[in-house]
Design a protein around this motif. Structure first.
Motif, PDB file in Angstrom:
ATOM      1  N   ARG A 162       0.806  -1.227   0.000  1.00 14.67           N
ATOM      2  CA  ARG A 162       0.000   0.000   0.000  1.00 14.67           C
ATOM      3  C   ARG A 162       0.834   1.268   0.000  1.00 14.67           C
ATOM      4  NH1 ARG A 162      -3.156  -3.708   2.658  1.00 14.67           N
ATOM      5  NH2 ARG A 162      -5.436  -3.496   2.415  1.00 14.67           N
ATOM      6  N   GLN A 170      -4.191   7.675   3.104  1.00 13.30           N
ATOM      7  CA  GLN A 170      -5.037   6.484   3.172  1.00 13.30           C
ATOM      8  C   GLN A 170      -4.368   5.375   3.977  1.00 13.30           C
ATOM      9  OE1 GLN A 170      -4.459   8.461   0.576  1.00 13.30           O
ATOM     10  NE2 GLN A 170      -5.867   8.097  -1.133  1.00 13.30           N
ATOM     11  N   TRP A 174      -5.799   3.720   7.370  1.00 10.92           N
ATOM     12  CA  TRP A 174      -5.938   2.249   7.396  1.00 10.92           C
ATOM     13  C   TRP A 174      -5.275   1.665   8.648  1.00 10.92           C
ATOM     14  CZ3 TRP A 174      -1.919  -1.496   6.356  1.00 10.92           C
ATOM     15  CH2 TRP A 174      -2.383  -2.796   6.142  1.00 10.92           C
ATOM     16  N   ALA A 177      -7.179   2.839  12.019  1.00 12.02           N
ATOM     17  CA  ALA A 177      -8.473   2.179  12.174  1.00 12.02           C
ATOM     18  C   ALA A 177      -8.345   0.689  12.491  1.00 12.02           C
ATOM     19  CB  ALA A 177      -9.302   2.371  10.905  1.00 12.02           C
ATOM     20  N   ARG A 178      -7.123   0.197  12.580  1.00 10.53           N
ATOM     21  CA  ARG A 178      -6.852  -1.220  12.846  1.00 10.53           C
ATOM     22  C   ARG A 178      -7.623  -2.108  11.870  1.00 10.53           C
ATOM     23  NH1 ARG A 178      -4.682  -3.641  17.644  1.00 10.53           N
ATOM     24  NH2 ARG A 178      -5.216  -1.862  18.927  1.00 10.53           N
ATOM     25  N   SER A 179      -7.429  -1.846  10.607  1.00 12.15           N
ATOM     26  CA  SER A 179      -8.074  -2.619   9.550  1.00 12.15           C
ATOM     27  C   SER A 179      -7.518  -4.039   9.524  1.00 12.15           C
ATOM     28  CB  SER A 179      -7.854  -1.930   8.206  1.00 12.15           C
ATOM     29  OG  SER A 179      -8.319  -0.591   8.254  1.00 12.15           O
ATOM     30  N   PRO A 180      -8.198  -4.958   8.826  1.00 14.00           N
ATOM     31  CA  PRO A 180      -7.691  -6.338   8.733  1.00 14.00           C
ATOM     32  C   PRO A 180      -6.250  -6.368   8.238  1.00 14.00           C
ATOM     33  CG  PRO A 180      -9.926  -6.227   7.901  1.00 14.00           C
ATOM     34  CD  PRO A 180      -9.523  -4.814   8.168  1.00 14.00           C
ATOM     35  N   VAL A 182      -3.675  -5.319  10.051  1.00 16.73           N
ATOM     36  CA  VAL A 182      -2.837  -4.376  10.796  1.00 16.73           C
ATOM     37  C   VAL A 182      -2.273  -5.013  12.062  1.00 16.73           C
ATOM     38  CG1 VAL A 182      -2.847  -2.195  12.082  1.00 16.73           C
ATOM     39  CG2 VAL A 182      -3.928  -2.328   9.824  1.00 16.73           C
ATOM     40  N   ASP A 183      -3.051  -5.864  12.739  1.00 14.00           N
ATOM     41  CA  ASP A 183      -2.547  -6.499  13.955  1.00 14.00           C
ATOM     42  C   ASP A 183      -1.302  -7.335  13.670  1.00 14.00           C
ATOM     43  OD1 ASP A 183      -4.371  -5.373  15.649  1.00 14.00           O
ATOM     44  OD2 ASP A 183      -5.726  -7.097  15.692  1.00 14.00           O
ATOM     45  N   PRO A 220      -2.136   0.525  17.295  1.00 16.57           N
ATOM     46  CA  PRO A 220      -1.841   0.878  15.900  1.00 16.57           C
ATOM     47  C   PRO A 220      -0.820   1.999  15.755  1.00 16.57           C
ATOM     48  CG  PRO A 220      -4.201   0.619  16.212  1.00 16.57           C
ATOM     49  CD  PRO A 220      -3.579   0.570  17.577  1.00 16.57           C
TER      50      PRO A 220
END
Length: 381
Positions: A162, A170, A174, A177-180, A182-183, A220
Motif C-alpha cells: 500500500r 489512506q 488504514w 483504524a486497525r483494519s484487517p 494491521v494487527d 496501531p
C-alpha cells in the motif's frame, strides 16, 4: 504590574516522578508529575500568590486581559513514557469544529468531544534534558519502505504493497483504524524491534517501536510510528509543531509554549477517544523536513525561539547574560519562570526577586530590567 504565580504539576500517568521537582527545586509529590501549567487556561490555571486580588490567572484574565483570556500557555513538560499520537487543527478548523459540536449538543466534558474551544494550538518545545525524544511529522515514503523491506518479514507485505507517496493519508487511516491485517503488522514490528535490541546500534525508528510496544502493546500507533520521524533533541534544541503536524513526545524534559487551547485529535497510543475521520481532516500527511526551530541569539547567553508567522515567543536567558543585566522588551503580558539561581526584576529591584522554581506574570507592556546569576525563561504572545 507583576503578579507572582504558582501551580501544581498535572499527574498524568506518563509523567516523570522526579524531573520537574529536580529542575525547579520543589518537593516531589511521590506520583507522576507530567506538566506544570503556567497560564490562564481553565484546565489548570496558575494560582496567584501575590500581586492581584483574584485567586488564579483565569479569573484575572477574565477581568483584565484583552478578550478576557491570556492567549498563550507555558508548560514544563516531563515525560517518562510516550504521550498520545496527536495533531491539532488550524484556527479555521477549530472554530468550525467547535461550532459544529456545540450545535450538535455535545457537552464540553464529553470524552468523545474533539473541539473544546474555538482556538488553534500550534506549539514549540525547547529541550532541557539530554536527550529529549519525539515523533514528529512524516519521513520520506521511500525511506520508510526501504527500512521495512530490509526486515524481510512477510507479515509486513500488506503495508509495503500500500505504501506509495500518493496514498500516504489512506495508509495512515488504514493503520489507525486497525483494519484487517494491521494487527499482524504491529506484531511483526514489535518482534523485530525486540530481536534487534541486542544489536549495538538499533536504528532510531526501531528503537521507537520498542519504546512504544513496551508502553502501548498492540497499539496501531506503533505501525504509524515507522512512517514518522524520530527526532532526538539535545538541551537548547527546539521543535515547532504547526497545525496538522502529527507528533508524540516520547521521553524527556522540556519547556513547551503553545496557544492556549485544548483541541487535540488523537491517533493512537492512548485509551482516549480516537476519531479517525476528524483526525484525517486536520492531518498534514506530507513528508516534510524535521520541524526544527533555530533560535535567534541577540547576544551571548540569550536564545529567542520565535516561529515565523505565529504569535509565540520563548526566550531563555543564561547567567552569562543576566549577570551584566538585560533590558527585556515585553510587548504585552509575559510569564517569567526562574529555572536556576535567582534574578532581580526592575531597574532598582522594585519588583523583587525570583528564585529557582518561582514564576510571575508581567501584566503590562514595558521594558523590564533583569539582573542575576540564574537562568530564566520568558514566554509571551
Amino acid at each position: 504590574m507583576l503578579i507572582r504565580i504558582t501551580n501544581t504539576p498535572r499527574p498524568y500517568a506518563w509523567g516523570s516522578t522526579t524531573a520537574i521537582a529536580d529542575l525547579l527545586g520543589t518537593d516531589p509529590s511521590g506520583g507522576p508529575e507530567a506538566e506544570l501549567w503556567l497560564g490562564a487556561h481553565p484546565g489548570s490555571p496558575a494560582r496567584i500568590v501575590e500581586g492581584a486580588a483574584e485567586d488564579d490567572l483565569a479569573q484575572w484574565a477574565a477581568a483584565h486581559a484583552p478578550g478576557g483570556r491570556l492567549p498563550f500557555l507555558l508548560k514544563v513538560l516531563a515525560a517518562s513514557a510516550p504521550l498520545s499520537l496527536q495533531a491539532h487543527p488550524t484556527a479555521e478548523q477549530a472554530r468550525a469544529g467547535f461550532e459544529r459540536e456545540n450545535a450538535a449538543g455535545v457537552p464540553l466534558d464529553d470524552p468523545a468531544r474533539n473541539y473544546r474551544d474555538p482556538y488553534a494550538k500550534p506549539e514549540l518545545l525547547v529541550a532541557l534534558s539530554d536527550p529529549f525524544r519525539a515523533l514528529c511529522g512524516f519521513r520520506p515514503v521511500a525511506e520508510a519502505r526501504d527500512d521495512l523491506a530490509a526486515l524481510d518479514d512477510a507479515r509486513l507485505a500488506p503495508l509495503l504493497e500500500r505504501l506509495t507517496d500518493d496514498v500516504l493519508p489512506q495508509v495512515v487511516a488504514w493503520l489507525i483504524a486497525r483494519s484487517p491485517g494491521v494487527d499482524a503488522i504491529i506484531a511483526a514490528l514489535t518482534e523485530q524491534a525486540a530481536a534487534q535490541g541486542e544489536l549495538p546500534h538499533r536504528p532510531d525508528w526501531l528503537d521507537t517501536v520498542a519504546r512504544l510496544s513496551a508502553h502501548h502493546p498492540g497499539d496501531p500507533g506503533i505501525a504509524v510510528s515507522v512512517l514518522m520521524r524520530t527526532v532526538i533533541l539535545r538541551p537548547g534544541e527546539a521543535l515547532y509543531l504547526p497545525a496538522g503536524n502529527i507528533h508524540a513526545y516520547l521521553d524527556g524534559l522540556g519547556l513547551e509554549l503553545m496557544e492556549a487551547s485544548d483541541n487535540v485529535l488523537r491517533g493512537g497510543l492512548t485509551p482516549k477517544h480516537v476519531d479517525v475521520p476528524e483526525l484525517m481532516r486536520v492531518l498534514d500527511a506530507r513528508p516534510l523536513p524535521p520541524p526544527l526551530l533555530e533560535p535567534e541569539h541577540p547576544r551571548p547567553g540569550i536564545a529567542v525561539y520565535r516561529p515565523e508567522g505565529v504569535p509565540l515567543s520563548l526566550t531563555v536567558m543564561e547567567a552569562a547574560a543576566l549577570i551584566e543585566g538585560v533590558d527585556a522588551r515585553l510587548d504585552g503580558p509575559a510569564i517569567i519562570l526562574c529555572l536556576d539561581g535567582a534574578v532581580t526584576l526592575g531597574e532598582h529591584g522594585e519588583h523583587g526577586e525570583l528564585r529557582r522554581g518561582e514564576a510571575a506574570l508581567v501584566a503590562e507592556e514595558q521594558t523590564l530590567r533583569i539582573v542575576g546569576t540564574g537562568r530564566i525563561a520568558i514566554a509571551s504572545s
